[in-house]
Design a protein around this motif. Sequence first.
Motif, short mmCIF file in Angstrom:
data_model
loop_
_atom_site.label_atom_id
_atom_site.label_comp_id
_atom_site.label_asym_id
_atom_site.label_seq_id
_atom_site.Cartn_x
_atom_site.Cartn_y
_atom_site.Cartn_z
N VAL A 169 0.87 -1.19 0.00
CA VAL A 169 0.00 0.00 0.00
C VAL A 169 0.90 1.23 0.00
N ARG B 116 -3.05 2.61 6.82
CA ARG B 116 -3.96 2.64 7.97
C ARG B 116 -5.31 3.26 7.60
N GLY C 98 -7.38 1.12 5.64
CA GLY C 98 -8.15 -0.05 5.24
C GLY C 98 -7.91 -0.54 3.83
N SER D 208 -6.71 -4.21 3.87
CA SER D 208 -7.86 -5.01 4.32
C SER D 208 -8.86 -5.20 3.18
N ASN E 188 8.05 -7.69 10.66
CA ASN E 188 6.99 -6.86 10.06
C ASN E 188 5.70 -6.95 10.91
N GLN F 118 -5.67 -10.58 11.81
CA GLN F 118 -7.07 -10.13 11.83
C GLN F 118 -7.92 -10.88 10.81
C1 LIG Z 1 1.44 -4.01 5.63
C2 LIG Z 1 0.60 -3.06 4.74
C3 LIG Z 1 0.27 -3.77 3.42
C4 LIG Z 1 -0.70 -2.70 5.48
O1 LIG Z 1 -1.50 -1.89 4.63
P1 LIG Z 1 -2.65 -0.91 5.20
O2 LIG Z 1 -3.52 -0.52 4.08
O3 LIG Z 1 -2.00 0.19 5.96
O4 LIG Z 1 -3.43 -1.85 6.23
P2 LIG Z 1 -4.91 -1.61 6.81
O5 LIG Z 1 -5.19 -0.14 6.89
O6 LIG Z 1 -5.88 -2.43 6.05
O7 LIG Z 1 -4.70 -2.19 8.28
C5 LIG Z 1 -5.67 -3.03 8.90
C6 LIG Z 1 -5.17 -3.36 10.28
O8 LIG Z 1 -3.92 -4.06 10.23
C7 LIG Z 1 -3.09 -3.65 11.33
N1 LIG Z 1 -1.96 -2.87 10.83
C8 LIG Z 1 -1.72 -2.49 9.56
N2 LIG Z 1 -0.55 -1.81 9.50
C9 LIG Z 1 -0.06 -1.77 10.75
C10 LIG Z 1 1.11 -1.20 11.32
N3 LIG Z 1 2.02 -0.55 10.59
N4 LIG Z 1 1.31 -1.34 12.65
C11 LIG Z 1 0.42 -2.01 13.41
N5 LIG Z 1 -0.73 -2.56 12.93
C12 LIG Z 1 -0.96 -2.44 11.61
C13 LIG Z 1 -3.96 -2.74 12.19
O9 LIG Z 1 -4.65 -3.56 13.11
C14 LIG Z 1 -4.90 -2.16 11.15
O10 LIG Z 1 -6.11 -1.69 11.71
P3 LIG Z 1 -6.17 -0.18 12.33
O11 LIG Z 1 -5.52 0.74 11.35
O12 LIG Z 1 -7.64 0.04 12.51
O13 LIG Z 1 -5.39 -0.27 13.63
C15 LIG Z 1 1.37 -1.74 4.45
O14 LIG Z 1 1.87 -1.22 5.69
C16 LIG Z 1 2.54 -1.89 3.50
O15 LIG Z 1 2.38 -1.77 2.29
N6 LIG Z 1 3.75 -2.14 4.05
C17 LIG Z 1 4.96 -2.27 3.22
C18 LIG Z 1 4.90 -3.54 2.38
C19 LIG Z 1 4.72 -4.77 3.24
O16 LIG Z 1 5.32 -4.91 4.31
N7 LIG Z 1 3.88 -5.71 2.74
C20 LIG Z 1 3.63 -6.97 3.42
C21 LIG Z 1 4.68 -7.94 3.05
S1 LIG Z 1 4.35 -9.57 3.74
#
Ligand SMILES: CC(C)(COP(=O)(O)OP(=O)(O)OC[C@H]1O[C@@H](n2cnc3c(N)ncnc32)[C@H](O)[C@@H]1OP(=O)(O)O)[C@@H](O)C(=O)NCCC(=O)NCCS
Length: 166
Positions: free
Chosen positions: A78, A84, A86, A89, A115, A124
């Motif tokens: 993302v 953060r 959604g 999700s 991570n 979740q």
């Molecule tokens: C991991 C990643 C895909 C999450 O994407 P996102 O769109 O921010 O996630 P969401 O908003 O759907 O998060 C849903 C829930 O997941 C958890 N969550 C997501 N990112 C989080 C973080 N950095 N720290 C803690 N909890 C987190 C939380 O519970 C969150 O709910 P909340 O925001 O209401 O607390 C994004 O941070 C990313 O692209 N990271 C870099 C690439 C990566 O690491 N990809 C995964 C490789 S396995």
Amino acid sequence: MTATSTPLKIRRLTYADLPHVIALERRAFPTPWSLAMFVLELSKASGVCLAALRDGELVGHLICSRYDTVWHIMNIAVDPAARRQGVASALLRDLIERVGGNDGAQITLEVRPSNDGAIALYEQFGFLSAGRRRRYYQDNGEDALVMWRTPATLDGRMDDIPNVAL
Ligand SMILES: CC(C)(COP(=O)(O)OP(=O)(O)OC[C@H]1O[C@@H](n2cnc3c(N)ncnc32)[C@H](O)[C@@H]1OP(=O)(O)O)[C@@H](O)C(=O)NCCC(=O)NCCS
């Protein structure tokens, strides 16, 4: 209207999206996938590759391959400016719906143990850690946690996880 109240659209990723995917990928990962890796995944008829768009702009992508009966999430990212809200999700919900994840389909992925955010996200959605792949990540030699989402993990158990090396 704020960015977060703008509706999110999830659709299949296309080759035309790839320049945006590559740009996002470079913002999201220290060792991003190459263009060739995305082209290869998009070329697989059995895979599911998704784009998340807000106001017509790519804000996230998800790549999932099918190996026999198991779905393998290969990549999810993302845009840092859209986290953060959604987006991941929404991508996971759409994937689970498309592959029958609530009707018995088994889904797996690897994630770095460091991570925490991604692990929290996957938990979740009912994924459980089922083991490690030693020194899986070539950039720093970090292990990978192997996570599964199956009918059993949704029930807090792990007794239907296949013994496969994907
Ligand atoms: C991991 C990643 C895909 C999450 O994407 P996102 O769109 O921010 O996630 P969401 O908003 O759907 O998060 C849903 C829930 O997941 C958890 N969550 C997501 N990112 C989080 C973080 N950095 N720290 C803690 N909890 C987190 C939380 O519970 C969150 O709910 P909340 O925001 O209401 O607390 C994004 O941070 C990313 O692209 N990271 C870099 C690439 C990566 O690491 N990809 C995964 C490789 S396995």
